[in-house]
Design a protein around this motif. Sequence first.
Motif, PDB file in Angstrom:
ATOM      1  N   VAL A   1       0.400  22.305  -7.395  1.00 49.76           N
ATOM      2  CA  VAL A   1       1.008  21.412  -5.846  1.00 49.76           C
ATOM      3  C   VAL A   1      -0.033  20.853  -5.118  1.00 49.76           C
ATOM      4  O   VAL A   1      -0.181  19.814  -4.930  1.00 49.76           O
ATOM      5  CB  VAL A   1       2.216  22.868  -5.187  1.00 49.76           C
TER       6      VAL A   1
ATOM      7  N   HIS B   1       3.635   6.800  -9.877  1.00 51.06           N
ATOM      8  CA  HIS B   1       5.259   7.380  -9.134  1.00 51.06           C
ATOM      9  C   HIS B   1       6.217   6.832 -10.005  1.00 51.06           C
ATOM     10  O   HIS B   1       6.558   6.559 -11.397  1.00 51.06           O
ATOM     11  CB  HIS B   1       5.425   6.351  -8.068  1.00 51.06           C
TER      12      HIS B   1
ATOM     13  N   ASP C   1      -4.132   8.983  -1.983  1.00 50.94           N
ATOM     14  CA  ASP C   1      -3.248   7.398  -2.626  1.00 50.94           C
ATOM     15  C   ASP C   1      -2.667   6.597  -1.409  1.00 50.94           C
ATOM     16  O   ASP C   1      -2.850   6.106  -1.521  1.00 50.94           O
ATOM     17  CB  ASP C   1      -2.377   7.593  -3.171  1.00 50.94           C
TER      18      ASP C   1
ATOM     19  N   PRO D   1      -2.393   5.267   2.848  1.00 56.19           N
ATOM     20  CA  PRO D   1      -2.509   4.467   4.195  1.00 56.19           C
ATOM     21  C   PRO D   1      -2.132   5.931   5.109  1.00 56.19           C
ATOM     22  O   PRO D   1      -2.037   6.300   4.456  1.00 56.19           O
ATOM     23  CB  PRO D   1      -2.585   3.437   4.071  1.00 56.19           C
TER      24      PRO D   1
ATOM     25  N   TYR E   1      -7.406  -0.337   6.978  1.00 54.81           N
ATOM     26  CA  TYR E   1      -6.686   0.126   7.709  1.00 54.81           C
ATOM     27  C   TYR E   1      -8.098   1.429   8.822  1.00 54.81           C
ATOM     28  O   TYR E   1      -9.085   1.697   8.268  1.00 54.81           O
ATOM     29  CB  TYR E   1      -6.057   1.319   7.031  1.00 54.81           C
TER      30      TYR E   1
ATOM     31  N   ALA F   1      -7.909  -1.690  -3.910  1.00 58.65           N
ATOM     32  CA  ALA F   1      -6.654  -2.549  -4.710  1.00 58.65           C
ATOM     33  C   ALA F   1      -5.970  -2.615  -3.670  1.00 58.65           C
ATOM     34  O   ALA F   1      -4.571  -2.631  -3.429  1.00 58.65           O
ATOM     35  CB  ALA F   1      -6.285  -0.737  -5.800  1.00 58.65           C
TER      36      ALA F   1
ATOM     37  N   LEU G   1       3.855  20.305 -11.601  1.00 61.25           N
ATOM     38  CA  LEU G   1       3.610  19.185 -12.098  1.00 61.25           C
ATOM     39  C   LEU G   1       3.626  17.728 -10.355  1.00 61.25           C
ATOM     40  O   LEU G   1       3.195  17.091 -10.715  1.00 61.25           O
ATOM     41  CB  LEU G   1       4.937  18.566 -12.676  1.00 61.25           C
ATOM     42  N   CYS G   2       4.049  18.617  -9.626  1.00 55.59           N
ATOM     43  CA  CYS G   2       4.089  17.798  -8.036  1.00 55.59           C
ATOM     44  C   CYS G   2       4.439  18.406  -6.929  1.00 55.59           C
ATOM     45  O   CYS G   2       4.511  19.189  -7.290  1.00 55.59           O
ATOM     46  CB  CYS G   2       5.232  16.407  -8.726  1.00 55.59           C
ATOM     47  N   TYR G   3       4.226  17.497  -5.566  1.00 55.50           N
ATOM     48  CA  TYR G   3       4.405  17.778  -4.728  1.00 55.50           C
ATOM     49  C   TYR G   3       6.047  17.585  -4.430  1.00 55.50           C
ATOM     50  O   TYR G   3       6.413  18.095  -3.573  1.00 55.50           O
ATOM     51  CB  TYR G   3       3.376  17.427  -4.006  1.00 55.50           C
TER      52      TYR G   3
ATOM     53  N   ARG H   1       0.190  13.885 -15.431  1.00 55.15           N
ATOM     54  CA  ARG H   1       1.182  14.999 -15.982  1.00 55.15           C
ATOM     55  C   ARG H   1       2.582  13.869 -15.890  1.00 55.15           C
ATOM     56  O   ARG H   1       3.738  14.404 -16.020  1.00 55.15           O
ATOM     57  CB  ARG H   1       1.214  15.896 -14.951  1.00 55.15           C
TER      58      ARG H   1
ATOM     59  N   ASP I   1       0.584  -1.025   0.152  1.00 57.23           N
ATOM     60  CA  ASP I   1      -0.044  -0.063  -0.299  1.00 57.23           C
ATOM     61  C   ASP I   1       0.831   1.242  -0.021  1.00 57.23           C
ATOM     62  O   ASP I   1       0.152   2.090   0.653  1.00 57.23           O
ATOM     63  CB  ASP I   1      -1.100   0.192   1.003  1.00 57.23           C
TER      64      ASP I   1
ATOM     65  N   ASP J   1      -3.723   0.686  -9.545  1.00 59.02           N
ATOM     66  CA  ASP J   1      -4.685   1.974  -9.579  1.00 59.02           C
ATOM     67  C   ASP J   1      -4.762   2.609  -8.622  1.00 59.02           C
ATOM     68  O   ASP J   1      -5.378   2.343  -7.295  1.00 59.02           O
ATOM     69  CB  ASP J   1      -5.786   0.659  -9.083  1.00 59.02           C
ATOM     70  N   ALA J   2      -4.951   3.476  -9.279  1.00 54.33           N
ATOM     71  CA  ALA J   2      -4.499   5.112  -7.662  1.00 54.33           C
ATOM     72  C   ALA J   2      -4.318   6.282  -8.676  1.00 54.33           C
ATOM     73  O   ALA J   2      -4.357   6.214  -9.819  1.00 54.33           O
ATOM     74  CB  ALA J   2      -3.014   4.806  -7.389  1.00 54.33           C
ATOM     75  N   GLN J   3      -4.984   7.654  -8.455  1.00 57.82           N
ATOM     76  CA  GLN J   3      -4.173   9.004  -9.094  1.00 57.82           C
ATOM     77  C   GLN J   3      -3.232   9.506  -9.475  1.00 57.82           C
ATOM     78  O   GLN J   3      -2.827   9.279 -10.539  1.00 57.82           O
ATOM     79  CB  GLN J   3      -5.322   9.393  -8.198  1.00 57.82           C
ATOM     80  N   GLN J   4      -2.297   8.941  -8.549  1.00 55.91           N
ATOM     81  CA  GLN J   4      -0.960   9.407  -8.993  1.00 55.91           C
ATOM     82  C   GLN J   4       0.220   8.153  -9.917  1.00 55.91           C
ATOM     83  O   GLN J   4      -0.500   6.988  -9.130  1.00 55.91           O
ATOM     84  CB  GLN J   4      -0.191   9.621  -7.428  1.00 55.91           C
TER      85      GLN J   4
ATOM     86  N   THR K   1       3.349  12.327  -9.847  1.00 55.88           N
ATOM     87  CA  THR K   1       2.329  13.066  -9.789  1.00 55.88           C
ATOM     88  C   THR K   1       1.173  12.386 -10.743  1.00 55.88           C
ATOM     89  O   THR K   1       1.135  10.908 -10.635  1.00 55.88           O
ATOM     90  CB  THR K   1       2.660  14.268 -11.094  1.00 55.88           C
ATOM     91  N   THR K   2      -0.003  13.300 -11.055  1.00 50.25           N
ATOM     92  CA  THR K   2      -1.530  12.741 -11.582  1.00 50.25           C
ATOM     93  C   THR K   2      -1.035  12.292 -12.927  1.00 50.25           C
ATOM     94  O   THR K   2       0.653  12.456 -13.836  1.00 50.25           O
ATOM     95  CB  THR K   2      -1.686  13.900 -11.707  1.00 50.25           C
TER      96      THR K   2
ATOM     97  N   ARG L   1      -3.692  14.972  -3.971  1.00 54.05           N
ATOM     98  CA  ARG L   1      -3.701  13.256  -3.990  1.00 54.05           C
ATOM     99  C   ARG L   1      -2.980  12.359  -4.127  1.00 54.05           C
ATOM    100  O   ARG L   1      -3.195  11.171  -3.660  1.00 54.05           O
ATOM    101  CB  ARG L   1      -3.840  12.872  -5.443  1.00 54.05           C
TER     102      ARG L   1
ATOM    103  N   GLU M   1      -1.871  18.393  -5.965  1.00 55.19           N
ATOM    104  CA  GLU M   1      -1.286  16.838  -5.617  1.00 55.19           C
ATOM    105  C   GLU M   1      -1.163  16.364  -4.585  1.00 55.19           C
ATOM    106  O   GLU M   1      -1.105  15.059  -4.684  1.00 55.19           O
ATOM    107  CB  GLU M   1       0.339  16.955  -6.493  1.00 55.19           C
TER     108      GLU M   1
END
Lengths: 415, 417
Positions: B122, A238, B132, B134, B242, B237, A281-283, A308, A135, A233-236, A304-305, B128, B125
């Motif tokens: 930012v 890596h 994503d 836990p 949690y 997924a 573009l990202c955190y 992007r 996770d 399967d997630a929004q971002q 990032t998303t 998100r 992001e």
Amino acid sequence: MKQTLFSATLDNGITVLGEELSGLESVAVAFHAPAGAIHDPQGRCGLATLAGELCLRGAGDRDSRQVVEELEGAGVQWSQAVSTTHTSFSGAMVARQLPDVLPVYADILRRPRLPDDEFEGARQMVLQNLAAIEDDPGHRTMAALRRIHYPSPWGMPTEGLSADVEQLTCANVRGFLGRHLQPRGMIIAIAGRIDWQDFLDRIERLLGDWQGTTAPAVATGPRGPAMRHVPHDAQQTHIALGWSVPPYRDDASYDVTAALSILGGGPSSRLFTEVRERRGLCYSVSAGYQTHRDFAMALCYSGTTAERAQETLDVMLAEIDRLPGSISVDELERVKARARSGLVMQQESSAARAGAIARQWYHVGHVRTLASELDRYDRLDVATVEAALAALPPRDLSVVSLGREPLEVPGGVPA
Amino acid sequence: MAFLHERLDNGLEVIAETTESALSTSVGFFAMTGARDERDDLWGVSHFLEHMVFKGTADLSGDDINRRFDAMGASVNAFTGEEDTVYYAAVLPRQQHEAVDLLARMMRPALREEDFATEKLVILEEIRMYDDQPPFGADDRCRASFFGRHPLGRSVLGSTESIQALPVEAMRDYHRRRYAPGTVVLAASGAVDFPALVESARRLCGDWEPVPAGDRRVPGVPRAPAVGGVERIVRPAAALAYAVRMAAGPAEPDPDRYAAKLLAVVLGDSSGSRLYWALVDPGDAEQASLHHQDFLDAGLFVTQLSCDAADAESLLERMLGIYAEARNQGIDTREVTQARNKLAGRVVLGGERPRRRLFDVGLEWSHSRTYRSVADTLRIVESLTLDDVQRVLSAWAPDGPAATVLAGPGAEGETSA
């Protein structure tokens, strides 16, 4: 700045290191046994980690609970960790507690009970941790990068593989510890408010008569593919990139880490400025350095998303390409300033210093003094850093993406 | 170690805990503002503003700020919580002036429209990223369910919708109201030149207009959750489930706050506690813990569990059973002694880091205008008795009425929330 360092080697091959830090009430001590995950046999990935956990579950005349109660009763902040090369047992505490605590660690190292009835609990704990890692997308991305970039078995996950851990037995653990939990190659480091001679005498009494053997060296195999996509399967999405650079024991590593710091070390770094500040573009985006004794990796990371992610990867690759020939004096001065204050501030933490002196001994065979390290940073200049960048663009780039869709490296990655 | 305090003419408080042996200096601005000070149309503004403070002033660009901090070798960052927004830098002592100068200028940010638009991306992001990972939003949802309409129910990050809808003018107005003498404290720790610190503050912050601080506490703090029962967040997924459970506990001004923390160590510390031996040691749960969190006018006992999804409900029941057993059959003196020694060790080791002391000293002063040295805190911890712990346990049952949120792969037939 005055620095007081000590070192000694016992007859059985244990190295003992110490650093006295004035103004602290605490000491931190760490025992690094040469029983790292690199010694996990094929098909038993996770054996070192399971063995490290089981070592705490009863030692000498204490059962599992008594081990923890004795450490925590003395107010010790303890930890146990398995890296690629070492199994480490550490503790930080108020200095006066040290004499009572050392015999517990000696028993964990020399007389772990390894009881059958604790085995299943320890195994389940390792499996729970592996499920939690599933996770953690950032952790999985970096693990996948290590796995494809480093020559086998150096990139295997230290925390194990579930399918392998399911098959392990208590006999496997006993065999592993018999071979690898050994005095030869062990590093013991202490820092903080210490009485060196008293500490050394105690270690000699507790561990001096421990005899062992030398474990065979590990054979190194091939590397993995240059690119890997991990479906998730997630929004971002890596992204992790890695390439080979000189290891820490090579003097050129100072130039390389300076270059990587300019690329992605601080808020004024190239990646932070171009990927986050300029484009939003990202955190998180960064570059770093990870070393083994004989090889090391430069690495870059961002999350990032999904939509992007390709642009983020493109900008990261462009910044790596742009680095050689473009380093400015101001940028390098900022790296030096950050390195200098980082080194000095490390002297305020007993745990940080105990870790640093052990790491240096393992990598270079001695402890680098603070003065010599400060001097080495002072001697960095643009020409030497540029020379270290001559290997860019990297010939052995490894790329990992974790997310819904795979990404592309323009022009492909050399196989 | 000494504590020093000065109040400027405009009301700005300047404090420092100085340690002669320290090798570094930490400085920070503590703004007493956070998610609890927002309204629905400002949700997420405190945290977004924290980011914008690094994007520049009328005279400095965001790049200038980043370069100047790196040039002084500073370790710099900021964080936003329910009640505070904190900006800090750790530097070598000779850089104190430079670090204070830059931080002070940053407290008057330009809040430019184009920076606001880029930084919004930012923030989205960051939302998100947390969504994503836990516990997949279970912590924020649980706090919202416990506190209901109380201001502490609001999450720090805001939502995608609230951030997208936020105009820059609203942030400028919020900044004017919340970053003023009376709501901001300048604090320092470690090797501090206090006269120079006060001088910097006078020169750089002396013209800040005071704004009445106002009382942020809300009457009628909930002892029971606004929304009880178990809520679910479904993430197909997810490998594990949690759970987050929040029940009422002592608030920050309550003298029992330390006993509450000790109780949480006995029952649910990450090692050596009752929950650890019952659930984590045998490998039934990946994590099973209890901790105490306190706010200006409320407190929480927060239970956290991560485990196989099929076991989540039965393990939560077991955890509540462990709390009930402690309440009914009592706690052992030996357990309290071990927990007290652990807490004392944490106080001493934490006290050695100027950066850590900056947070302790700065937040304590911001909230209650009191100072506690490491020795003061140690005395409090060491004076705690079994009776104190038992009293907290019977007054504030961690197994009492609570909000509970369970995030995980979900059972068949459940849909994403």
